[in-house]
Design a protein around this motif. Sequence first.
Motif, PDB file in Angstrom:
ATOM      1  N   GLY A  34     -21.866  -3.245  -5.790  1.00 13.51           N
ATOM      2  CA  GLY A  34     -21.631  -4.081  -6.962  1.00 13.51           C
ATOM      3  C   GLY A  34     -22.483  -5.337  -6.914  1.00 13.51           C
ATOM      4  O   GLY A  34     -22.943  -5.757  -5.844  1.00 13.51           O
ATOM      5  N   VAL A  97     -20.184  -6.122 -11.295  1.00 18.44           N
ATOM      6  CA  VAL A  97     -20.510  -4.887 -11.997  1.00 18.44           C
ATOM      7  C   VAL A  97     -21.003  -3.877 -10.975  1.00 18.44           C
ATOM      8  O   VAL A  97     -21.863  -4.183 -10.150  1.00 18.44           O
ATOM      9  CB  VAL A  97     -21.575  -5.146 -13.085  1.00 18.44           C
ATOM     10  N   LEU A 104     -16.485   2.615 -17.029  1.00 16.66           N
ATOM     11  CA  LEU A 104     -15.580   1.489 -17.220  1.00 16.66           C
ATOM     12  C   LEU A 104     -14.145   1.997 -17.271  1.00 16.66           C
ATOM     13  O   LEU A 104     -13.897   3.145 -17.645  1.00 16.66           O
ATOM     14  CB  LEU A 104     -15.902   0.773 -18.532  1.00 16.66           C
ATOM     15  N   GLU A 156     -19.567 -11.726 -19.327  1.00 24.20           N
ATOM     16  CA  GLU A 156     -19.071 -10.432 -18.883  1.00 24.20           C
ATOM     17  C   GLU A 156     -19.611  -9.296 -19.757  1.00 24.20           C
ATOM     18  O   GLU A 156     -20.008  -8.254 -19.249  1.00 24.20           O
ATOM     19  CB  GLU A 156     -17.546 -10.416 -18.873  1.00 24.20           C
ATOM     20  N   LEU A 160     -21.913  -6.177 -18.458  1.00 31.68           N
ATOM     21  CA  LEU A 160     -21.542  -4.785 -18.672  1.00 31.68           C
ATOM     22  C   LEU A 160     -22.625  -4.036 -19.443  1.00 31.68           C
ATOM     23  O   LEU A 160     -22.910  -2.864 -19.144  1.00 31.68           O
ATOM     24  CB  LEU A 160     -20.196  -4.694 -19.397  1.00 31.68           C
TER      25      LEU A 160
END
Length: 164
Positions: A34, A97, A104, A156, A160
């Motif tokens: 991540g 992420v 997701l 955010e 994403l």
Amino acid sequence: MTPAIIILALVTAQRLAELWLARRNTRRLLARGGREHAAGHYPLIVLLHAAWLAGLWFLARDAPVALPLLALFLVLQGLRLWIIATLGERWTTRIIVLPPGKPLVRSGPFRFMAHPNYAVVAAEIAVLPLVFGLGWYALVFSLLNAAVLAIRIRAENAALRSVA
């Protein structure tokens, strides 16, 4: 010990436990490849939440408790736990992420909205001061939180999109 102090102690303990969980999950997510995004605004979030809770300790420790609003706050805690449970090891207070190809989370409260955690946090920031009759405090911190969330949600969503 007043009812307000008991409530504030429980909320403080909950938040400290959540910070521990978030740090653990952050380490695990980073170890799985991540990547953290938009870390620059994170201290602002910590400052806002710490100031909100510290101010409540200062202003509300002897305040009467409005039981219907306390019940609403408890419902919000249930929603908070639902969100944390749904995200599992992906739940953190930072924007982490995972590499492309990891889907997701679309279950639990994420079936109904993109950012349920932020909706719950916004409600908590308003409702807990109202439990203690601090309407002006609820308004001030709700406005400050809205400004921080505008930054956070944009960051955010961009993070994403970067792996979509």
